[in-house]
Scaffold this active site. Sequence first.
Site, PDB file in Angstrom:
ATOM      1  N   CYS A 382       0.967  -1.093   0.004  1.00  0.00           N
ATOM      2  CA  CYS A 382      -0.113   0.050  -0.002  1.00  0.00           C
ATOM      3  C   CYS A 382       0.811   1.491   0.243  1.00  0.00           C
ATOM      4  O   CYS A 382       1.317   1.684  -1.045  1.00  0.00           O
ATOM      5  CB  CYS A 382      -0.998  -0.090   1.210  1.00  0.00           C
ATOM      6  SG  CYS A 382      -2.216   0.968   0.875  1.00  0.00           S
ATOM      7  N   HIS A 508      -3.285  -4.779   0.431  1.00  0.00           N
ATOM      8  CA  HIS A 508      -2.720  -5.047   1.493  1.00  0.00           C
ATOM      9  C   HIS A 508      -2.766  -6.815   1.564  1.00  0.00           C
ATOM     10  O   HIS A 508      -3.664  -7.338   1.971  1.00  0.00           O
ATOM     11  CB  HIS A 508      -3.312  -4.634   3.027  1.00  0.00           C
ATOM     12  CG  HIS A 508      -3.160  -3.294   3.342  1.00  0.00           C
ATOM     13  ND1 HIS A 508      -2.095  -2.933   3.909  1.00  0.00           N
ATOM     14  CD2 HIS A 508      -4.035  -2.153   3.059  1.00  0.00           C
ATOM     15  CE1 HIS A 508      -1.984  -1.546   3.997  1.00  0.00           C
ATOM     16  NE2 HIS A 508      -3.244  -1.011   3.545  1.00  0.00           N
ATOM     17  N   GLU A 510      -1.168  -8.749   2.952  1.00  0.00           N
ATOM     18  CA  GLU A 510      -0.887  -9.442   4.536  1.00  0.00           C
ATOM     19  C   GLU A 510      -2.304  -9.962   4.776  1.00  0.00           C
ATOM     20  O   GLU A 510      -2.286 -10.895   5.910  1.00  0.00           O
ATOM     21  CB  GLU A 510      -0.145  -8.437   5.538  1.00  0.00           C
ATOM     22  CG  GLU A 510      -0.920  -7.216   5.830  1.00  0.00           C
ATOM     23  CD  GLU A 510      -0.609  -6.003   5.017  1.00  0.00           C
ATOM     24  OE1 GLU A 510      -0.346  -5.900   3.731  1.00  0.00           O
ATOM     25  OE2 GLU A 510      -0.912  -5.070   5.258  1.00  0.00           O
TER      26      GLU A 510
END
Length: 560
Positions: A382, A508, A510
């Site tokens: 990001c 994102h 993750e």
Amino acid sequence: MAKYIFLTGGVVSSVGKGVTAAALGKLFKERGFAVSIQKLDPYINVDPGTMSPYQHGEVYVLADGAETDLDLGHYERFIDTHLSRVCNVTTGQIYSEVIAQERRGDFLGGTIQVIPHITNEIKHRIGLVPRQTHADIVIVEVGGTVGDIESLPFLEAIRQMRSDVGRENTLYVHVTWLPHIGATGELKTKPTQHSVRELRSIGITPDVIVARSDHAVGEDLREKIALFCDVESKAVIPLPTTPVLYEVPLLLEREGLGDYLVHRLGLEAPHPPDWTEWEGLVAAERAERPHIKLALVGKYVELKDAYMSVREAVRHAALAARVEAEILWVHSAELEKGRGWQELEQAHGIIVPGGFGSRGIEGKIAAGRYARLNKIPYLGLCLGMQTMVIEFGRSVLGSEDTNSTEFDRNTPHPVIDLLPEQRGIGDMGGTMRLGIYPCHLVPGTRAAQAYGVPVVEERHRHRFEFNNTYREILGEHGMAFSGLSPDGRLVEIAELTDHPFMLGSQFHPEFLSRPNRPHPLFRALVEAAAARAGLRPAERSREEAQAKPERRDEEALQQR
Ligand code: GLN
């Protein structure tokens, strides 16, 4: 009829109640039940989206765009189910709703009180979970510790739930802490006894006590807690601290908690649990592995919780690549002052995570320049993608004034900018591009290679975007736009062609990494870093080669 498990915390906070809730979910999931987990947060903010990561740690983003507590990250990683907005409730949400109803005149002149109006709204929100997620088992974690003023309405609501939905459909699990007295080398149960007494004084009798401690809990202590707290001794579950997070469900299973809960709820498990995969994960984590170092260049690095999902995603990818990844925490603002560069020099890979505001931005840009010029594998998440674009833009355009309009409104080269439709927005809460969006991968790019599928859906949380005015010129100089929105308008992934691995995603990744299904971009970074460290690429295991990419949420729901 859904069954509810209410989880409360006693004695002290930060003893891993969120992980315990996630692990309870896993006990049921492993037996074939559909599970959802909800967190009730007693603070007055409507959501953690506007809170500083120093206050609250990471903001975890769900597929539907909800900005939630980081415990929801643990829940999703353990039970591997997409949770919904209804799974995180705050006092702020409850009061805003009740006050809005009052303003509309819904209460017809009545006096609005904590009981019943606030507690009814809390119960309504709890009831939404099985309705929206079709879960058989709903685990509800009450934030904070018993005895806090803020959590009282939540405790009262879960107390009432037992008579509302029936005793046989509810269980109360209390997670406490047994302190260790160094002088005598003993564990103490007194704080647990007090905490249970406090819970009983508000009308909740725990059915199970999970006794957290840093030391092994003997049979005698188990008996003592059972006696004083009036639970069966097999319902006292010791949970010693383990450095391997994913071992927690295995420890609870070993103490018989899975079967006990199923039995107490009058259920029959669709199938017995099969822990082979998770035992494998834990064994892999314990095994000696070659070491690599990844620098994480962030501005909240003092508080590791601010990067919880990034840390976990690195852990998952490293496990799959059969390496151990040490994270070197580098403060981006320190880099600006010339400090912390030794860490970058040692690193085999660099991660620049998300963030907001201008503090430390130049340090992140400098880390990107270092990675580009020294050909160090780089993954930008990001904001880390945006700083990578700014850095590349500065070198291509020959102007150090190149920037994002987030940090310099008057930059002559706004390579990152607001979309026209974002410009008029004044409110800070919930107004970003949030939640899942599809991303089309451009064949032949590193991103496409890493994912191995043509289209993915990833979670977003940002306001600013790549400015298309610069697509052509940056493209001509070696930046590939390897992930695009379906209409081609938004750049979702950018990468450098003349570099071993330098890639940034506007989303994102993750949030979608799972212990048994590492995220492809993290996996690619870790493999590039391992190659830089001189390690041979690990053979992909058969299961992984067959692993399906992330399913669409609706499909995931239908398949349950
Ligand atoms: N501050 C940037 C934006 O709003 C990046 C946000 C983030 O990293 N989550 O676009």
